[in-house]
Write an enzyme that holds these catalytic residues in place. Structure first.
Site, PDB file in Angstrom:
ATOM      1  N   GLY A 171       0.829  -1.205   0.000  1.00  0.00           N
ATOM      2  CA  GLY A 171       0.000   0.000   0.000  1.00  0.00           C
ATOM      3  C   GLY A 171       0.863   1.254   0.000  1.00  0.00           C
ATOM      4  O   GLY A 171       1.874   1.310   0.695  1.00  0.00           O
TER       5      GLY A 171
ATOM      6  N   VAL B  25      17.156   8.090  -0.654  1.00  0.00           N
ATOM      7  CA  VAL B  25      17.962   6.934  -1.061  1.00  0.00           C
ATOM      8  C   VAL B  25      18.801   7.290  -2.290  1.00  0.00           C
ATOM      9  O   VAL B  25      20.019   7.067  -2.321  1.00  0.00           O
ATOM     10  CB  VAL B  25      17.061   5.706  -1.357  1.00  0.00           C
ATOM     11  CG1 VAL B  25      17.862   4.586  -2.032  1.00  0.00           C
ATOM     12  CG2 VAL B  25      16.410   5.186  -0.070  1.00  0.00           C
TER      13      VAL B  25
ATOM     14  N   ARG C  81       1.174  -5.203  -5.300  1.00  0.00           N
ATOM     15  CA  ARG C  81       1.362  -6.429  -4.530  1.00  0.00           C
ATOM     16  C   ARG C  81       1.586  -7.549  -5.540  1.00  0.00           C
ATOM     17  O   ARG C  81       0.692  -7.847  -6.331  1.00  0.00           O
ATOM     18  CB  ARG C  81       0.138  -6.700  -3.643  1.00  0.00           C
ATOM     19  CG  ARG C  81       0.042  -5.713  -2.489  1.00  0.00           C
ATOM     20  CD  ARG C  81      -1.110  -6.038  -1.549  1.00  0.00           C
ATOM     21  NE  ARG C  81      -1.007  -5.264  -0.319  1.00  0.00           N
ATOM     22  CZ  ARG C  81      -1.562  -4.068  -0.123  1.00  0.00           C
ATOM     23  NH1 ARG C  81      -2.235  -3.500  -1.105  1.00  0.00           N
ATOM     24  NH2 ARG C  81      -1.426  -3.437   1.025  1.00  0.00           N
TER      25      ARG C  81
ATOM     26  N   ASP D 247       4.946  -4.877   6.222  1.00  0.00           N
ATOM     27  CA  ASP D 247       5.415  -6.219   6.578  1.00  0.00           C
ATOM     28  C   ASP D 247       5.389  -7.199   5.400  1.00  0.00           C
ATOM     29  O   ASP D 247       6.238  -8.086   5.309  1.00  0.00           O
ATOM     30  CB  ASP D 247       4.681  -6.787   7.805  1.00  0.00           C
ATOM     31  CG  ASP D 247       3.166  -6.729   7.684  1.00  0.00           C
ATOM     32  OD1 ASP D 247       2.672  -6.391   6.591  1.00  0.00           O
ATOM     33  OD2 ASP D 247       2.482  -7.024   8.669  1.00  0.00           O
TER      34      ASP D 247
ATOM     35  N   THR E  50       4.209   2.764   5.766  1.00  0.00           N
ATOM     36  CA  THR E  50       2.818   2.301   5.874  1.00  0.00           C
ATOM     37  C   THR E  50       2.066   3.232   6.812  1.00  0.00           C
ATOM     38  O   THR E  50       2.607   3.636   7.849  1.00  0.00           O
ATOM     39  CB  THR E  50       2.729   0.852   6.407  1.00  0.00           C
ATOM     40  OG1 THR E  50       1.368   0.566   6.781  1.00  0.00           O
ATOM     41  CG2 THR E  50       3.613   0.612   7.619  1.00  0.00           C
TER      42      THR E  50
ATOM     43  N   ASP F 164      -0.303   2.449   8.676  1.00  0.00           N
ATOM     44  CA  ASP F 164      -0.862   1.716   9.830  1.00  0.00           C
ATOM     45  C   ASP F 164      -0.033   1.850  11.108  1.00  0.00           C
ATOM     46  O   ASP F 164      -0.542   1.619  12.204  1.00  0.00           O
ATOM     47  CB  ASP F 164      -0.994   0.226   9.491  1.00  0.00           C
ATOM     48  CG  ASP F 164      -1.929  -0.032   8.321  1.00  0.00           C
ATOM     49  OD1 ASP F 164      -2.673   0.896   7.958  1.00  0.00           O
ATOM     50  OD2 ASP F 164      -1.901  -1.140   7.770  1.00  0.00           O
TER      51      ASP F 164
ATOM     52  N   ASP G 236       2.184  -0.130  12.224  1.00  0.00           N
ATOM     53  CA  ASP G 236       2.170  -1.414  12.940  1.00  0.00           C
ATOM     54  C   ASP G 236       3.480  -2.184  12.828  1.00  0.00           C
ATOM     55  O   ASP G 236       3.526  -3.379  13.104  1.00  0.00           O
ATOM     56  CB  ASP G 236       1.008  -2.281  12.436  1.00  0.00           C
ATOM     57  CG  ASP G 236       1.102  -2.579  10.944  1.00  0.00           C
ATOM     58  OD1 ASP G 236       1.934  -1.951  10.251  1.00  0.00           O
ATOM     59  OD2 ASP G 236       0.340  -3.429  10.454  1.00  0.00           O
TER      60      ASP G 236
ATOM     61  N   ARG H 167      -6.068  -1.251   9.193  1.00  0.00           N
ATOM     62  CA  ARG H 167      -6.105  -2.708   9.084  1.00  0.00           C
ATOM     63  C   ARG H 167      -6.310  -3.329  10.462  1.00  0.00           C
ATOM     64  O   ARG H 167      -7.352  -3.121  11.076  1.00  0.00           O
ATOM     65  CB  ARG H 167      -4.833  -3.218   8.404  1.00  0.00           C
ATOM     66  CG  ARG H 167      -5.012  -4.526   7.695  1.00  0.00           C
ATOM     67  CD  ARG H 167      -3.802  -4.932   6.889  1.00  0.00           C
ATOM     68  NE  ARG H 167      -2.551  -4.705   7.596  1.00  0.00           N
ATOM     69  CZ  ARG H 167      -1.368  -5.064   7.144  1.00  0.00           C
ATOM     70  NH1 ARG H 167      -1.275  -5.650   5.973  1.00  0.00           N
ATOM     71  NH2 ARG H 167      -0.277  -4.850   7.837  1.00  0.00           N
TER      72      ARG H 167
END
Length: 328
Positions: free
Chosen positions: A16, A28, A77, A108, A131, A133, A135, A177
């Site tokens: 995502g 980078v 993905r 992840d 991300t 999230d 998480d 999520r």
């Protein structure tokens, strides 16, 4: 900084999208250029490795992108990369170009792919957590989280205006999520009556008790923030149950959805992305491999990718208590 043993790297964004991915990419590419490392961008994540979609990048390739949401390399993905054959093709393409290391910007799922690729073929990998999230274990914040949080807060503030104008109860679903970080923090920041997240055991009875308490204290409108991964019920079912219990309430549902993924990254996300993009390249130069660059207590740290995937950032219990105390 000593001369790098790594002379050619690739960088990709996967999974995502998150605001700040472009800022990380920029960091980078420009850090690699500064240390005389050749850098290739890979279009569409792991798909690009398989389909040989590489782009030689230099300082001018990443001009004027620090303020852009999404990712100029695009993201996907990749089901093909989940197969041994797909990864074999990806390796052959990297080998042909002489690529020795890959900087993987994502969550992840991205890191899981990187870890397997490293184990099978020995190409060095380093992760950069991108991300909304928040998480991922090993960093206080992930790239995109702060922006998503502010987007959610702004949207909830606007919904509150209509809630108070019409004495309405709004159930607002935010993204995240299986993690309640966006819900908890945006709910606290907007004065939500209740915040429902996967990390705590929520019950409809507790929610209804809060409605009754609010009524007693004279509240005429309320906001309930629900994380999309909430296990109790989905947001429509919760609103339906509330309507049955409180037929006089004017109850509405708002799902914020993908607006939380987009938009220009916040200052915090741009700075975080810049530091982690720089940290990924210098980490590779120092011999780091199969790790994720993260920021903890404002210091650059490297966490084994395996740990970053297996463990999860934990919800701050104090914030839960504070949100309950301040809600009524």
């Amino acid at each position: 900084m000593k001369d790098s043993a790594v002379k050619k790297i690739a960088v990709l964004t996967s999974g995502g999208d998150a605001p700040g991915m472009n800022a990380a990419l920029r960091a980078v590419v420009r850090t690699a250029n500064y240390y005389d490392i050749h850098c290739y961008g890979v279009r569409e994540g792991y798909n690009g490795l398989i389909h040989n979609d590489f782009l030689k990048m230099g300082p001018r390739s990443v001009k004027n992108i620090i303020n852009q949401g999404g990712t100029i390399l695009r993201s996907a993905r990749s089901k093909e990369f989940m197969t041994k054959e797909g990864r074999q093709t990806a390796y052959e393409n990297c080998k042909q170009l002489g690529i020795e290391a890959i900087v993987c910007i994502g969550g992840d799922g991205t890191f899981t792919g990187a870890k397997i690729f490293n184990e099978e073929f020995g190409i060095k990998v380093i992760g950069v957590p991108g991300t909304i999230d928040n998480d991922i274990f090993g960093t206080d914040n992930t790239i995109g989280y702060d922006t998503a949080l502010n987007t959610a807060m702004d949207a909830i503030d606007k919904i509150r205006d209509t809630a108070t104008s019409h004495n309405r109860v709004f159930f607002i679903e935010v993204m995240g999520r299986d993690a309640g970080f966006i819900a908890l923090n945006s709910g606290l920041a907007t004065g939500a009556l209740d915040i429902l997240i996967p990390e705590k055991k929520d019950s409809a009875d507790d929610l209804f008790a809060n409605f009754l308490k609010a009524e007693k204290t004279g509240k005429s409108s309320s906001i309930v923030v629900v994380a999309e991964g909430e296990k109790l019920n989905n947001v429509y079912e919760l609103a339906e149950k509330a309507k049955e219990k409180f037929p006089d309430y004017d109850i509405r549902v708002a799902i914020l959805g993908h607006i939380q993924r987009g938009g220009s990254p916040s200052c915090a996300d741009r700075v975080l992305a810049s530091r982690l993009g720089y940290g990924a390249v210098t980490g590779l130069m120092e011999g780091q491999n199969c790790v994720m660059a993260g920021m903890r207590s404002n210091e650059l740290v490297f966490t084994p990718i395996e740990e970053a995937i297996k463990k999860h950032n934990e919800i701050n219990q104090d914030l839960l208590l504070i949100s309950e105390i301040l809600a009524i």
